[in-house]
Each structure stands twice: as C-alpha cells, then as structure tokens.
Design a protein around this motif. Structure first.
Motif, PDB file in Angstrom:
ATOM      1  N   SER A   4      21.444  33.306 -18.237  1.00  0.00           N
ATOM      2  CA  SER A   4      20.730  34.563 -18.492  1.00  0.00           C
ATOM      3  C   SER A   4      19.846  34.480 -19.735  1.00  0.00           C
ATOM      4  O   SER A   4      18.894  35.250 -19.879  1.00  0.00           O
ATOM      5  N   GLU A   5      20.133  33.539 -20.628  1.00  0.00           N
ATOM      6  CA  GLU A   5      19.338  33.377 -21.834  1.00  0.00           C
ATOM      7  C   GLU A   5      17.883  33.040 -21.502  1.00  0.00           C
ATOM      8  O   GLU A   5      16.960  33.408 -22.233  1.00  0.00           O
TER       9      GLU A   5
ATOM     10  N   PHE B 244      16.090  34.283 -19.321  1.00  0.00           N
ATOM     11  CA  PHE B 244      15.326  35.439 -18.891  1.00  0.00           C
ATOM     12  C   PHE B 244      15.051  36.419 -20.037  1.00  0.00           C
ATOM     13  O   PHE B 244      14.558  37.518 -19.802  1.00  0.00           O
ATOM     14  N   LYS B 245      15.339  35.989 -21.245  1.00  0.00           N
ATOM     15  CA  LYS B 245      14.932  36.758 -22.412  1.00  0.00           C
ATOM     16  C   LYS B 245      13.463  36.463 -22.697  1.00  0.00           C
ATOM     17  O   LYS B 245      12.973  35.364 -22.404  1.00  0.00           O
TER      18      LYS B 245
ATOM     19  N   PRO C  77      24.204  30.748 -21.830  1.00  0.00           N
ATOM     20  CA  PRO C  77      24.283  31.046 -20.391  1.00  0.00           C
ATOM     21  C   PRO C  77      22.904  31.034 -19.758  1.00  0.00           C
ATOM     22  O   PRO C  77      21.876  31.105 -20.454  1.00  0.00           O
TER      23      PRO C  77
END
Length: 262
Positions: free
Chosen positions: A59-60, A62-63, A57
C-alpha cells in the motif's frame, strides 16, 4: 544478439535450426539461473536487513510520493513497450509477408538492430545519462524514434526503408524508454520497496502488451500502414508522458534522492 546470429547461420536448416536455437537458449537460461543463485545482495539491502528495518507494505506504493513515479513509469514505458514488443515479435514476420525480405534477410536486419542499440547504450546513455539533463536526453530519443517509426507509415516497405527504420529506432532506443525505465525504477523508490515497485510496473506493462499482441495479426491483415501509424502513436504518447514526468536525477546519489522524497 547471439541467438539472432545463430539463427542466421542456421537458416538453411529450417525447423531443425530453430530447435537448435531454442536448445541453446535453454542451456543459457539454466546457466544464468545457477549463476544468479550465487549473486550477493547490495550493500544497502544487506544493511537494511541487518538493522531489521520492516519492509514497507504494498500500500505504500499508492501514496502520492511513490504513486506519481509508478504511474509515470508505467505510462512512459508501457506505451513504448507496446511498440517494442510488437516490433520484436512481428517485424520479421511483417518483412516476409510484405515481400520485403527473405527469412535470412529479416533475421540479419534484427541482428543489426541489436548491434546499433548496444552501441547507442554504450556511447550515449552510459556516458551522458548522469551528466546531462535527463529530460532533454529522453526527449531527443523519443523524437528520433517517432521519426523512424513514421517512415513505415509514409513509405512503402522495402529493405532500404527497413534499414533506416532499424537504425533510427535502435539508436534512439539505446538512450530512451528502456534504459531510463531501468534507471528511474531503481532511483525513484527506497531500497526495501524497489523490487516490489519494479515488479508491479513491469507486470502491468507486459500484461498490456500480451493483450495488444492478440490484435496485431488482425491489424496487419487490414494493411501494414494502419499498424505503422498506431505504433507511431504509441511512441508519441510515451514521449509526451516521459518528457512531462521525467525526473532530474542526473548527478545525484540514491541517498540524495531519498532525502528529497522525504
């Protein structure tokens, strides 16, 4: 470079020449669109699809292991692109309005800049990027470009200064931010996340350029020296961010890099 040479050849035709150039660009764009539809995906992408690996996704990104790379790319390439975009759109205009070149001369200078950049990419970047310290190579490029841009702030704009500016900026640019952005944006993210990361980074960079471009005519109206030093500052910031963040990926495969990221 081709459209610029065509523009140079058609300079005497005025508006008709410009229309011919844009018609030529439309034909090329349509041809490239058709050719790209026939391109095959990379072996790595195909294998991931066949293995039915789930696409990560958004959001990955922003790791921490990817966010650092994303911010480094956007910072390094973003500030450099503020210079590059302004130069590409407004340098011929600046030459003409400052009385340093005619329309034909300004187009010829732009064509020369592309020739120098292409030579730098081939003889420096493509031959050295995977063999030498990438951080050092990037730093040399940044210094060359800062020196070149500062010429427009230190000296009155003229054809000799413009030619030296073009040579330094394009020679340094051939193995600088543009080339390393394309390389590092492919190396720093896994296969199924790569295009998303590249698209997000590029969108942030180009939107920033679009906003800044609204103010360039106002800045040139107050004196070209002001704009020259602002653009020099952008190159300095890009160089500092790139040197501080630049990965040491020379000689490593994508598999090695992915293993190092865990």
């Amino acid at each position: 470079m081709g459209p610029l040479l065509l523009s140079l050849a058609l300079t005497d035709l005025g508006l008709l020449g410009a229309r011919i150039v844009f018609a030529h660009l439309m034909v090329i764009a349509l041809a490239l669109t058709l050719l790209r539809r026939r391109m095959k995906e990379s072996k790595r992408w195909t294998e991931a699809q066949e293995a039915k690996v789930a696409r990560p996704p958004l959001s990955e990104l922003f790791k921490p292991k990817y966010l650092t790379s994303l911010l480094g790319l956007v910072g390094m390439y973003g500030f450099w692109n503020l210079w590059a975009g302004t130069n590409g759109f407004f340098f011929p205009y600046i030459l003409r309005t400052m009385g340093a070149a005619s329309q034909a001369e300004s187009v010829a200078i732009q064509a020369t800049s592309f020739a120098v950049g292409m030579a730098s990419i081939y003889f420096v970047f493509m031959r050295l990027a995977d063999r030498v310290n990438q951080r050092t190579l990037f730093a040399i490029s940044a210094i060359v470009q800062v020196v070149g841009m500062s010429l427009l702030g230190l000296f009155q704009l003229s054809i000799p200064i413009a030619l030296l500016y073009v040579f330094l900026l394009q020679f340094g640019g051939g193995f600088g931010a543009q080339s390393f952005f394309q390389l590092w944006s492919a190396e720093m993210f896994p296969t199924l996340l790569r295009s998303t990361a590249q698209g997000l980074a590029f969108a942030m960079v180009r939107i920033s350029l679009g906003i800044f471009s609204f103010f360039v005519p106002l800045l040139t109206a107050t004196g070209f020296t002001t704009l020259a030093w602002i653009l020099t500052g952008f190159l300095v910031i890009s160089g500092i961010i790139g040197f501080a963040w630049a990965p040491r990926n020379e000689g490593k495969s994508l598999e090695q890099l992915e293993a190092e990221r865990g």
